[in-house]
Structures are given as C-alpha cells and as structure tokens.
Design a protein around this motif. Structure first.
Motif, mmCIF file in Angstrom:
data_model
loop_
_atom_site.group_PDB
_atom_site.id
_atom_site.type_symbol
_atom_site.label_atom_id
_atom_site.label_comp_id
_atom_site.label_asym_id
_atom_site.label_seq_id
_atom_site.Cartn_x
_atom_site.Cartn_y
_atom_site.Cartn_z
ATOM 1 N N GLY A 93 0.884 -1.234 -0.033
ATOM 2 C CA GLY A 93 0.036 -0.144 -0.004
ATOM 3 C C GLY A 93 0.857 1.076 -0.123
ATOM 4 O O GLY A 93 0.332 2.326 -0.184
ATOM 5 N N ASP A 94 2.228 1.189 0.455
ATOM 6 C CA ASP A 94 2.967 2.273 0.333
ATOM 7 C C ASP A 94 3.176 2.782 -1.287
ATOM 8 O O ASP A 94 3.371 2.151 -1.985
ATOM 9 N N LYS A 95 3.610 4.303 -1.371
ATOM 10 C CA LYS A 95 4.089 4.568 -2.444
ATOM 11 C C LYS A 95 5.330 4.370 -2.949
ATOM 12 O O LYS A 95 6.078 3.979 -2.219
ATOM 13 N N ASN A 96 5.658 3.969 -4.059
ATOM 14 C CA ASN A 96 6.835 3.460 -4.502
ATOM 15 C C ASN A 96 7.839 4.719 -4.875
ATOM 16 O O ASN A 96 7.340 5.984 -4.856
ATOM 17 N N ASP A 168 5.851 3.142 -10.809
ATOM 18 C CA ASP A 168 4.630 3.589 -10.923
ATOM 19 C C ASP A 168 4.280 4.220 -12.194
ATOM 20 O O ASP A 168 3.270 4.322 -12.647
ATOM 21 N N TRP A 169 5.346 4.500 -12.804
ATOM 22 C CA TRP A 169 5.034 5.199 -14.082
ATOM 23 C C TRP A 169 4.382 4.486 -15.062
ATOM 24 O O TRP A 169 3.808 4.884 -16.161
ATOM 25 N N LYS A 170 4.749 3.232 -15.192
ATOM 26 C CA LYS A 170 3.948 2.057 -16.143
ATOM 27 C C LYS A 170 2.742 1.359 -15.232
ATOM 28 O O LYS A 170 2.203 0.469 -16.006
ATOM 29 N N ASN A 171 2.430 2.142 -14.215
ATOM 30 C CA ASN A 171 1.099 1.459 -13.531
ATOM 31 C C ASN A 171 -0.178 2.378 -14.225
ATOM 32 O O ASN A 171 -0.183 3.617 -13.842
ATOM 33 N N GLU A 188 -2.974 12.426 -23.360
ATOM 34 C CA GLU A 188 -4.144 12.976 -22.823
ATOM 35 C C GLU A 188 -4.214 12.663 -21.484
ATOM 36 O O GLU A 188 -5.032 13.093 -20.575
ATOM 37 N N LEU A 189 -3.286 11.613 -20.948
ATOM 38 C CA LEU A 189 -3.591 11.050 -19.550
ATOM 39 C C LEU A 189 -2.936 12.123 -18.514
ATOM 40 O O LEU A 189 -1.880 12.807 -18.897
ATOM 41 N N ARG A 190 -3.451 12.047 -17.415
ATOM 42 C CA ARG A 190 -2.783 12.688 -16.207
ATOM 43 C C ARG A 190 -2.551 11.989 -15.152
ATOM 44 O O ARG A 190 -3.313 11.016 -14.939
ATOM 45 N N TRP A 191 -1.356 12.662 -14.573
ATOM 46 C CA TRP A 191 -0.917 11.655 -13.473
ATOM 47 C C TRP A 191 -1.806 11.812 -12.255
ATOM 48 O O TRP A 191 -2.227 12.868 -11.810
ATOM 49 N N ASN A 192 -1.809 10.639 -11.428
ATOM 50 C CA ASN A 192 -2.633 10.525 -10.275
ATOM 51 C C ASN A 192 -1.938 10.852 -9.145
ATOM 52 O O ASN A 192 -0.919 10.195 -8.656
ATOM 53 N N LYS A 193 -2.128 12.086 -8.682
ATOM 54 C CA LYS A 193 -1.361 12.551 -7.501
ATOM 55 C C LYS A 193 -1.279 11.610 -6.256
ATOM 56 O O LYS A 193 -0.418 11.621 -5.317
ATOM 57 N N LYS A 194 -2.268 10.516 -6.170
ATOM 58 C CA LYS A 194 -2.373 9.535 -5.148
ATOM 59 C C LYS A 194 -1.406 8.541 -5.191
ATOM 60 O O LYS A 194 -1.039 8.021 -4.038
ATOM 61 N N CYS A 195 -0.742 8.449 -6.173
ATOM 62 C CA CYS A 195 0.361 7.749 -6.249
ATOM 63 C C CYS A 195 1.620 8.376 -5.841
ATOM 64 O O CYS A 195 2.665 7.638 -5.559
ATOM 65 N N GLY A 196 1.612 9.707 -5.384
ATOM 66 C CA GLY A 196 2.806 10.310 -4.966
ATOM 67 C C GLY A 196 3.881 10.461 -6.026
ATOM 68 O O GLY A 196 3.897 10.271 -7.044
#
Length: 300
Positions: A93-96, A168-171, A188-196
C-alpha cells in the motif's frame, strides 16, 4: 498436482526469504547493523568465504527479487550481500520511491565494510541487474583500487549514467483519463497524485531534471548521459544481455565490451538470442551457469 504445489510452496518461501527455506539449505540470513541496507546470506559454519554483492534493478529492494539468487550463491559457498539502494522498506500500500539522488560514496563505504566483514575472505564481486548493473559498473569505475572487487558482473546494463525512474510510471492506476477508462490517448492522460512521487511529465519537462542522472558522487549529481568509465576498473568483467531487449538496447553492452577490449582489459560477454531484458527458462539457467563459472574462476 502435488509436485507442482510443493514447488510453488518452496518458491514462495524463497521469495519471502523465509527461515524454513534457509534452514533446509543450511543458509543463515544475518542483518549486520554496520550495513543497514543489506542482508547477508551465509552458508553453513559461518566461516569466511568469497563474497558476492547483489544489486537489484528499478523494482527496488522491497521486491525481494534477489532472494532465490542469494540462496543459490550461498549454497555454492559464497557469502552474499543483498544490497538495497532505494525503495527498501516499502510495505503493502505504500507509494513507490523514485530512483534519484543515490549517493555512490555511501554505497562504496558499505562495500568496504562488507569486504572487511568476518564472513568474507577478503575477495568479493559485484553483480547487478539492469539499473543495478548500471550501478555495479559505476561503482567499479569510482572505487578505490585497494577496496576494489576482484570482478564485476552486469546483466543488461547501460553504458551511461541514466535518469530518474519510478515503477509506478508504468502503472495504469497512476494515470487518469477524464474521458473514461481506456479512451484517452497517451498524451491526454494525467498523473494521479495519489501515487505520489514525481510524474514522468515533470521529469521530462523540467530543464534541470533532464540533465541529472539518478546518481551522485560525494554530493555532486552525475550528469545524465555521462559515460561510465569502466576502463578505470582493471579487473575481469562479465556482461550478459538479451538481443531482443527493449528496455536497454544490447548496443549499450557492446559499447562497454568495445571499450574494455580497446583498453586490453579482461571482459567476457554473452548475448542471448530470443531473450529480452529479463531472462526465463533456458536462457536464465544458461546465464546462471555462466555466472557460477565466472565467479569460481575469479573468486576461488
């Protein structure tokens, strides 16, 4: 079915680094507080043996991807240090973490400590995979000759110091498409800030970050793309690489080999047909056999 289940259990215990597997194979796992980012695998009577330092790739140390290899090498009579240089203590559950700002001087200090350990007979080798192979070659180029390994092994390396990376860049879960799932184009994709962490968009658009590699030496960032001066390392080098590698082109390994041969330095290279970045089945077993032969020749 029973045999398959038994094999699955053994592999699972190996992956988790369990004591049952270690006990069956008479290998002890030891945490030495002098090398807090490493875990030792020592065989039998704990007497000094030639050492091998294993360096993971961009998956990070928490993935425990080198446990089986460490057990195998320990059973072959080596004292093995599985060394973590980033993403070491990640829990579920931790961010990479992002692979960046790794200080080589600190790792060189830990290598010296390992060499002087009571479990090591003063000879050791570095063995890295992918970004760990890049690190292995980089360390070999900077290390003080008196503290140097007697040999270095690099699987699918880069010949230059490369940049920031986060797995996580490939997640797909770390990218948001406002139009709906599987509808957006890549742009068009945007980074999910929840991934940190840092998004690749930030890295590739930032004028400073584009010039920085993931590595530092004595506090100074090594420039992105700087050639690893492996010719400064005068000891034997083993290179393995898949000809179908789409992560790091085999041309990187070929340039390393060309540099070493041009300097009349000992290098052994093996290129595998129909093999990519990570090996499986026959290619992997052949590679492991080559590694064992190389270690036996140079460490024992």
């Amino acid at each position: 079915m029973v045999k398959k289940l038994g094999l699955l259990v053994v592999l699972l215990i190996s992956y988790l680094g369990g004591d049952l597997f270690a006990s069956d194979l008479k290998v002890k796992r030891i945490w030495d507080k002098k090398i807090p980012n490493g875990l030792l695998y020592v065989a039998g009577d704990l007497s000094p043996r030639p050492g091998v330092v294993l360096l993971h790739g961009s998956e990070g140390g928490s993935a425990r991807s080198l446990t089986f290899m460490a057990m195998e090498l320990a059973n072959e009579g080596y004292t093995v240090l599985v060394y973590c240089y980033f993403n070491c203590w990640k829990k579920s559950g931790d961010k990479n973490e992002t692979l960046k700002d790794i200080e080589l001087a600190s790792i060189l200090k830990d290598l010296k400590t390992f060499k002087e350990s009571k479990y090591v007979s003063n000879k050791f080798s570095i063995f890295g995979h992918s970004r760990g192979a890049e690190l292995a070659l980089g360390l070999s180029s900077y290390i003080d000759p008196k503290d140097s390994p007697v040999a270095t092994i690099a699987h699918a390396p880069s010949d230059t110091f490369t940049g920031y990376y986060n797995s996580d860049w490939k997640n797909s879960k770390c990218w948001i498409c406002k139009k709906g799932e599987n509808v957006c184009k890549k742009t068009e994709l945007r980074w999910n800030k929840k991934c940190g962490g840092i998004s690749p968009n930030e890295v590739y658009s930032h004028p400073d970050w584009k010039t920085k590699s993931s590595w530092k030496i004595k506090g100074v960032t090594i420039p992105y793309g700087k050639r690893i001066e492996i010719e400064k390392f005068k000891k034997p080098v083993l290179i393995t690489h898949g000809l179908e590698d789409r992560v790091w082109s085999v041309s990187r390994s070929k340039r390393i080999v060309e540099t070493l041969k041009g300097a009349n330095l000992p290098v052994e290279a093996h290129y595998f047909k129909n093999a990519g970045h990570s090996f499986v089945k026959e290619s992997e077993w052949e590679r492991r056999s080559l590694v064992l032969k190389f270690l036996k020749k140079n460490l024992k």
